[in-house]
Design an enzyme around this catalytic site. Sequence first.
Site, PDB file in Angstrom:
ATOM      1  N   ASP A   1      67.585 -16.396  65.338  1.00 62.58           N
ATOM      2  CA  ASP A   1      68.789 -17.243  65.417  1.00 62.58           C
ATOM      3  C   ASP A   1      69.378 -17.664  64.133  1.00 62.58           C
ATOM      4  OD1 ASP A   1      67.820 -17.688  68.020  1.00 62.58           O
ATOM      5  OD2 ASP A   1      67.624 -19.910  68.115  1.00 62.58           O
ATOM      6  N   ASP A   2      70.665 -18.094  64.206  1.00 62.11           N
ATOM      7  CA  ASP A   2      71.531 -18.702  63.107  1.00 62.11           C
ATOM      8  C   ASP A   2      72.134 -17.858  62.011  1.00 62.11           C
ATOM      9  OD1 ASP A   2      70.388 -20.903  64.243  1.00 62.11           O
ATOM     10  OD2 ASP A   2      69.133 -21.502  62.483  1.00 62.11           O
TER      11      ASP A   2
ATOM     12  N   HIS B   1      75.502 -18.542  69.746  1.00 60.84           N
ATOM     13  CA  HIS B   1      74.645 -19.751  69.234  1.00 60.84           C
ATOM     14  C   HIS B   1      75.273 -20.953  68.977  1.00 60.84           C
ATOM     15  CE1 HIS B   1      70.829 -21.434  68.529  1.00 60.84           C
ATOM     16  NE2 HIS B   1      70.831 -21.460  67.196  1.00 60.84           N
TER      17      HIS B   1
ATOM     18  N   HIS C   1      76.474 -24.710  64.861  1.00 57.18           N
ATOM     19  CA  HIS C   1      75.122 -24.988  65.180  1.00 57.18           C
ATOM     20  C   HIS C   1      75.270 -26.464  65.599  1.00 57.18           C
ATOM     21  CE1 HIS C   1      70.711 -25.457  64.529  1.00 57.18           C
ATOM     22  NE2 HIS C   1      70.804 -24.230  64.619  1.00 57.18           N
TER      23      HIS C   1
ATOM     24  N   HIS D   1      64.107 -16.481  63.232  1.00 62.38           N
ATOM     25  CA  HIS D   1      65.310 -16.945  62.676  1.00 62.38           C
ATOM     26  C   HIS D   1      65.701 -16.040  61.611  1.00 62.38           C
ATOM     27  CE1 HIS D   1      64.373 -20.763  64.240  1.00 62.38           C
ATOM     28  NE2 HIS D   1      65.489 -20.891  64.573  1.00 62.38           N
TER      29      HIS D   1
END
Length: 263
Positions: free
Chosen positions: A60-61, A111, A115, A208
Site C-alpha cells: 500500500d501507499d 487506494h 489516502h 507498505h
Amino acid sequence: MNLKATRFIALFMLTGVILGSSTSSAYAKPVQKNRQYYEERGEIVWEVPTQDKLIALTFDDGPDPVQTPQILALLKQYHAKGTFFVLGKWAEKFPDIVRQEQLEGHEIANHTFAHTYAVRSTTADKYLKDMQAAEASIVNAGAERPLLFRPPGGYYNDMVIQTAKQKGYTIVLWSWHQDTRDWALPGVSAITNKVLNNARNGDIVLFHDKVESKSHTIDALRTILPKLQEQGYQFVTVSELLAVKAREAAKGGVSSSLPRKQP
C-alpha cells in the site's frame, strides 16, 4: 351468537394478530453487518482460502522512488508477483515506477488519490471523485485500469461499498492474521515472524511500499520470500488468487493450480 358478539370476537382476533406481528417485528434481530455478512454477499474480500499453496503479497501507499524499486527487485529475484494498491498522487508523480510494476507482471490497484479515509463526514461524491482521480492517474501512468480497490486504513461502510460497486471495483482488505503493521516500524524480526508463523493457503498479506523513515519491510522480505518459497508457496496477485478459487468452485472443489515457476 349475535352479530355484535361476532364482530367483537373478530376485532379481538385481528387485534391479536396485529399485536403479535408488531411484537415479532419489535423483537426481530437486526442484520449484523459484520465480516461474514459482507463476505457472503461477495462485497469485501479478506482472504481467499484455496487448496493450493498460494499467497498474495500486497503493498500500500506507493509508489515510492526508493522503497518500491527495491521491493520490485526482490520480487523479480524470487519470481514473485505482488499487488500494489497505489495512491493516485504518487502514481502521478512517479509514473515510471507504475509502468515498471505493470511491465513486470504485478497488479496495480486503487487506494484513492490522496489516502482519503471514509469517515462519517466523507460524502459519497467526494469519495467517488477521489477514487476516479486515482484511477485516472494510474491509467495515465501507463497501467491497465484497476479492478481492485482498498480503502485507506481498511475503513469501509455502505457508502464505500456502493461507490466501489458503481465503479466496478472489488474491495480487497487483508487477512487479519497477516497485518504486518510495517508502517509502524516494528522491527524486521516482528514483520518476518508475523508472516512466516501465520502463513496459510490463500492469505492476503498487508505490507507498505512507502513507509516514513527507514522501512523494515525490505529486509523482512529478504527472509520471507525464500522461506515461504522453500515451504512450497507461490506468490500470486490478488486477481490470480480469486481466479484460482473460482476455478476450484466451478470444478466442485477440484483445484486448478497455476503453473509453478522455478527460481
